[in-house]
Write an enzyme that holds these catalytic residues in place. Structure first.
Site, PDB file in Angstrom:
ATOM      1  N   HIS A  46       0.829  -1.202   0.000  1.00 60.20           N
ATOM      2  CA  HIS A  46       0.000   0.000   0.000  1.00 60.20           C
ATOM      3  C   HIS A  46       0.866   1.257   0.000  1.00 60.20           C
ATOM      4  CE1 HIS A  46      -4.054  -1.421   0.194  1.00 60.20           C
ATOM      5  NE2 HIS A  46      -3.882  -2.123   1.299  1.00 60.20           N
ATOM      6  N   CYS A  58       0.441   1.955  -5.866  1.00 53.86           N
ATOM      7  CA  CYS A  58      -0.457   2.831  -6.626  1.00 53.86           C
ATOM      8  C   CYS A  58       0.121   4.234  -6.763  1.00 53.86           C
ATOM      9  CB  CYS A  58      -1.813   2.927  -5.937  1.00 53.86           C
ATOM     10  SG  CYS A  58      -2.711   1.372  -5.871  1.00 53.86           S
ATOM     11  N   ARG A 117       0.238   2.617 -11.714  1.00 58.60           N
ATOM     12  CA  ARG A 117       1.196   1.924 -10.869  1.00 58.60           C
ATOM     13  C   ARG A 117       2.574   2.568 -10.976  1.00 58.60           C
ATOM     14  NH1 ARG A 117      -2.974   0.893  -9.620  1.00 58.60           N
ATOM     15  NH2 ARG A 117      -4.047  -1.109  -9.415  1.00 58.60           N
TER      16      ARG A 117
END
Length: 282
Positions: A186, A260, A269
């Site tokens: 993340h 991300c 990405r």
């Protein structure tokens, strides 16, 4: 005697009073909705990070206890630099053999990655055992950005990423193996271990510890933005199929970090690649 002007109106029954009450109710609803939004934002940006970082920290300590030695001194050069950098070779056009058949199912992941059992996969720590799904089995340390996090098998949100772990793309190589050891994490919320990987520079070290071995990779290239469907970035010989000038043309021992971008979105990405420089026993 007849009173002129019809019936008298009681207090608060006129149109102005009703309008005022409507405005008051609307204001209360707006304030309540605003507080709920603030609570949701606080939960996402603060509470999920707090919980995930605590769980990730406990998992790292647990792994170190199982391995029988602390790992706090294994992060490499404190400066985050680790010697001369390798260089990518973008001269070869995109190789069809690098196309991979399956898709990762998480927002943070790159779609189009290898399936479980695809070439380039293998066992953790030199082929001795294959990690179970969602099992934490290694530790990643990135001195440049102060990251220490467990690595778990798979990229599911509930089982891996939302715990503050870094997820290993099933079907890609394991640490130290020939191929591409590809990872996802993340960038925002839930521990956000990869929030600042955009700050990595060529030559920075990325250290991966398993039960038996410490692997030191060197950052070699960064792809600032590509499609979430760019499966070439995590292929055994990584090369972007969207931007083929980024990537490699020969087999090697690679590491790939994906997350991300831009922040607080899952539109594209960000990819960081590195090459194995050294390994040593724990």
């Amino acid at each position: 005697m007849r009173v002129q002007g019809g019936r008298g109106r009681g207090p608060g029954r006129g149109p102005r009073a009703r309008a005022a009450r409507g405005l008051w109710v609307g204001a209360e609803l707006a304030v309540t909705a605003g507080l709920l939004v603030l609570l949701l934002v606080a939960h996402q940006l603060w509470w999920t990070n707090r919980e995930a970082r605590a769980e990730a920290r406990d998992t790292v300590h647990s792994l170190e206890d199982q391995w029988g030695a602390p790992g706090s001194d294994r992060a490499g050069d404190p400066s985050g630099r680790s010697g001369p950098a390798g260089s990518s070779d973008p001269s070869d056009p995109s190789d069809p053999s690098q196309a991979s058949p399956a898709a990762g199912d998480e927002d943070v992941a790159v779609e189009g990655g290898p399936r479980a059992g695809a070439p380039g996969g293998g066992a953790a720590s030199g082929g001795k055992s294959t990690p179970r799904g969602d099992q934490a089995y290694a530790v990643i340390r990135i001195p440049r950005i102060g990251v220490t996090a467990p690595i778990a098998e798979g990229i599911s949100k509930a089982g891996v990423l939302d715990k503050g772990y870094v997820g290993h793309y099933v079907g890609t190589a394991q640490p130290g193996q020939t191929g591409n050891f590809a990872l996802a994490g993340h960038r925002n919320t839930h521990g956000e271990p990869f929030r600042y990987i955009n700050r990595l520079r060529v030559g920075d070290s990325v250290v991966v510890e398993t039960r038996d071995t410490v692997y030191t990779y060197v950052v070699d290239s960064l792809l600032p933005q590509t499609s979430s469907r760019d499966g070439g970035t995590i292929a055994p010989v990584p090369r972007s199929v969207v931007k083929p000038s980024y990537g490699y043309s020969a087999p090697g021992r690679y590491i790939t970090l994906t997350t991300c971008t831009p922040e607080f979105t899952s539109t594209y990405r960000l990819v960081v690649w590195g090459k194995l420089r050294a390994s040593r026993p724990r």
